[in-house]
Design a protein around this motif. Structure first.
Motif, PDB file in Angstrom:
ATOM      1  N   VAL A   1       0.757  -1.076  -0.151  1.00  0.00           N
ATOM      2  CA  VAL A   1      -0.055   0.021  -0.126  1.00  0.00           C
ATOM      3  C   VAL A   1       0.861   1.148  -0.079  1.00  0.00           C
ATOM      4  O   VAL A   1       0.485   2.113  -0.499  1.00  0.00           O
ATOM      5  N   GLY A   2       2.062   1.086   0.742  1.00  0.00           N
ATOM      6  CA  GLY A   2       2.706   2.377   0.819  1.00  0.00           C
ATOM      7  C   GLY A   2       2.633   3.261   1.753  1.00  0.00           C
ATOM      8  O   GLY A   2       1.640   2.694   2.801  1.00  0.00           O
ATOM      9  N   GLY A   3       3.228   4.306   2.106  1.00  0.00           N
ATOM     10  CA  GLY A   3       2.993   5.166   3.317  1.00  0.00           C
ATOM     11  C   GLY A   3       1.916   6.298   3.005  1.00  0.00           C
ATOM     12  O   GLY A   3       1.556   6.513   1.735  1.00  0.00           O
ATOM     13  N   THR A   4       1.223   6.452   4.212  1.00  0.00           N
ATOM     14  CA  THR A   4       0.436   7.572   4.182  1.00  0.00           C
ATOM     15  C   THR A   4       0.815   8.932   3.804  1.00  0.00           C
ATOM     16  O   THR A   4      -0.103   9.841   3.270  1.00  0.00           O
ATOM     17  N   LEU A   5       1.898   9.377   4.034  1.00  0.00           N
ATOM     18  CA  LEU A   5       2.703  10.418   3.391  1.00  0.00           C
ATOM     19  C   LEU A   5       3.215  10.070   1.890  1.00  0.00           C
ATOM     20  O   LEU A   5       2.833  11.249   1.090  1.00  0.00           O
ATOM     21  N   THR A   6       3.943   9.231   2.043  1.00  0.00           N
ATOM     22  CA  THR A   6       4.748   9.274   0.532  1.00  0.00           C
ATOM     23  C   THR A   6       3.807   8.381  -0.420  1.00  0.00           C
ATOM     24  O   THR A   6       4.210   9.317  -1.543  1.00  0.00           O
ATOM     25  N   ARG A   7       2.804   7.905  -0.509  1.00  0.00           N
ATOM     26  CA  ARG A   7       2.136   7.497  -1.617  1.00  0.00           C
ATOM     27  C   ARG A   7       1.159   8.307  -2.271  1.00  0.00           C
ATOM     28  O   ARG A   7       1.507   8.637  -3.461  1.00  0.00           O
ATOM     29  N   PRO A   8       0.584   9.406  -1.572  1.00  0.00           N
ATOM     30  CA  PRO A   8      -0.146  10.303  -2.321  1.00  0.00           C
ATOM     31  C   PRO A   8       0.916  11.230  -3.079  1.00  0.00           C
ATOM     32  O   PRO A   8       0.581  11.693  -4.079  1.00  0.00           O
ATOM     33  N   LEU A   9       2.089  11.577  -2.455  1.00  0.00           N
ATOM     34  CA  LEU A   9       3.079  12.307  -2.942  1.00  0.00           C
ATOM     35  C   LEU A   9       3.753  11.737  -4.033  1.00  0.00           C
ATOM     36  O   LEU A   9       4.240  12.477  -4.821  1.00  0.00           O
ATOM     37  N   LEU A  10       3.849  10.747  -4.169  1.00  0.00           N
ATOM     38  CA  LEU A  10       4.445   9.897  -5.508  1.00  0.00           C
ATOM     39  C   LEU A  10       3.541  10.144  -6.683  1.00  0.00           C
ATOM     40  O   LEU A  10       3.964  10.313  -7.890  1.00  0.00           O
ATOM     41  N   GLU A  11       2.080  10.107  -6.330  1.00  0.00           N
ATOM     42  CA  GLU A  11       1.264  10.435  -7.233  1.00  0.00           C
ATOM     43  C   GLU A  11       1.068  11.796  -7.672  1.00  0.00           C
ATOM     44  O   GLU A  11       0.918  12.061  -9.074  1.00  0.00           O
ATOM     45  N   ASN A  12       1.298  12.677  -7.035  1.00  0.00           N
ATOM     46  CA  ASN A  12       1.176  13.926  -7.284  1.00  0.00           C
ATOM     47  C   ASN A  12       2.022  14.716  -6.003  1.00  0.00           C
ATOM     48  O   ASN A  12       1.617  14.883  -5.129  1.00  0.00           O
ATOM     49  N   PRO A  13       3.170  15.266  -6.445  1.00  0.00           N
ATOM     50  CA  PRO A  13       3.970  15.912  -5.575  1.00  0.00           C
ATOM     51  C   PRO A  13       3.729  17.466  -5.131  1.00  0.00           C
ATOM     52  O   PRO A  13       4.369  18.024  -4.331  1.00  0.00           O
ATOM     53  N   TYR A  14       2.746  18.132  -5.969  1.00  0.00           N
ATOM     54  CA  TYR A  14       2.236  19.264  -5.860  1.00  0.00           C
ATOM     55  C   TYR A  14       0.998  19.353  -5.032  1.00  0.00           C
ATOM     56  O   TYR A  14      -0.030  19.392  -5.404  1.00  0.00           O
ATOM     57  N   ARG A  15       1.200  19.062  -3.627  1.00  0.00           N
ATOM     58  CA  ARG A  15       0.116  18.912  -2.532  1.00  0.00           C
ATOM     59  C   ARG A  15       0.274  19.752  -1.325  1.00  0.00           C
ATOM     60  O   ARG A  15       1.441  20.244  -1.061  1.00  0.00           O
ATOM     61  N   VAL A  16      -0.707  19.771  -0.677  1.00  0.00           N
ATOM     62  CA  VAL A  16      -0.513  20.364   0.610  1.00  0.00           C
ATOM     63  C   VAL A  16      -0.519  19.246   1.528  1.00  0.00           C
ATOM     64  O   VAL A  16      -1.592  18.493   1.474  1.00  0.00           O
ATOM     65  N   VAL A  17       0.047  19.098   2.453  1.00  0.00           N
ATOM     66  CA  VAL A  17       0.187  18.311   3.624  1.00  0.00           C
ATOM     67  C   VAL A  17       0.030  19.012   4.917  1.00  0.00           C
ATOM     68  O   VAL A  17       0.763  19.842   5.212  1.00  0.00           O
ATOM     69  N   ILE A  18      -1.024  18.375   5.683  1.00  0.00           N
ATOM     70  CA  ILE A  18      -1.679  19.213   6.936  1.00  0.00           C
ATOM     71  C   ILE A  18      -1.409  17.858   8.178  1.00  0.00           C
ATOM     72  O   ILE A  18      -1.991  16.694   8.193  1.00  0.00           O
ATOM     73  N   PHE A  19      -0.229  18.228   8.946  1.00  0.00           N
ATOM     74  CA  PHE A  19      -0.075  17.205   9.909  1.00  0.00           C
ATOM     75  C   PHE A  19      -0.926  17.811  11.274  1.00  0.00           C
ATOM     76  O   PHE A  19      -0.879  18.831  11.973  1.00  0.00           O
ATOM     77  N   ASP A  20      -2.245  17.047  11.288  1.00  0.00           N
ATOM     78  CA  ASP A  20      -3.168  17.589  12.411  1.00  0.00           C
ATOM     79  C   ASP A  20      -2.910  17.137  13.875  1.00  0.00           C
ATOM     80  O   ASP A  20      -2.788  16.129  13.907  1.00  0.00           O
ATOM     81  N   GLU A  21      -2.822  17.905  14.852  1.00  0.00           N
ATOM     82  CA  GLU A  21      -2.208  17.623  16.176  1.00  0.00           C
ATOM     83  C   GLU A  21      -1.193  17.005  16.253  1.00  0.00           C
ATOM     84  O   GLU A  21      -1.079  15.926  16.821  1.00  0.00           O
ATOM     85  N   ILE A  22      -0.203  17.510  15.590  1.00  0.00           N
ATOM     86  CA  ILE A  22       1.277  16.890  15.643  1.00  0.00           C
ATOM     87  C   ILE A  22       1.814  16.643  16.610  1.00  0.00           C
ATOM     88  O   ILE A  22       2.681  15.768  17.172  1.00  0.00           O
TER      89      ILE A  22
END
Length: 168
Positions: free
Chosen positions: A33-54
């Motif tokens: 399945v890949g990583g929850t952070l890495t897999r979506p960014l492999l598909e499209n690296p131009y994204r906003v990532v929000i770390f909620d309640e880091i």
């Protein structure tokens, strides 16, 4: 797909959750399945990532983000592919230290002073290492949004929702 990647960091409370974020190595259940952070960014690296309640994430998970924030890339553990973050904008939300941040906001005269003092306040909560906080270029209190800003965000959300149903 250019929707933001929202990661609820209360789901990353254990040290082995680094694998969930960056993809488990081959042979570990879920590696395909890949990583929850890495897999979506492999598909499209131009994204906003929000770390909620880091602040709720494990320290090892925060340490895993050092390469991501410093080098702008990391290797997905499951596929071995290099994930580029140079086109990614990162945000993190946090509830730790808010009373202290409000106090220093009133005293700070300039952005550099505010940033340094706010990093100290957040480090004093015990939720973050100073080295981790140094990798973020800005710290803002959410209550600094004006009512007009909140209304604008609400309109954008409604517009996106209506588009799903074909309403322009």
């Amino acid at each position: 797909d250019s929707k933001p990647v929202i990661l609820r960091m209360n789901q990353y409370k254990h040290s082995d959750d680094v694998y969930t974020l960056l993809g488990p190595p081959p042979g570990v259940p879920g590696f395909e399945v890949g990583g929850t952070l890495t897999r979506p960014l492999l598909e499209n690296p131009y994204r906003v990532v929000i770390f909620d309640e880091i602040e709720k994430s494990h320290k090892d998970v925060q340490h895993a983000l050092y390469d991501v924030l410093d080098a702008g890339s990391c290797r997905e553990k499951s596929s071995g592919k290099l994930v580029e973050f140079s086109g990614t904008v990162f945000f993190a939300t946090c509830n730790a230290g808010v009373p202290g941040l409000r106090q220093i906001r009133e005293k700070s005269k300039d952005h550099a002073t505010w940033l340094g003092e706010s990093r100290n306040v957040l480090a004093d909560t015990g939720s973050f290492d100073k080295a981790f906080l140094a990798r973020w270029t800005g710290i803002y209190l959410m209550d600094e949004l004006s009512p007009m800003d909140v209304a604008e965000v609400a309109c954008l959300q409604l517009s996106a929702h209506w588009k799903e149903y074909g309403i322009e």
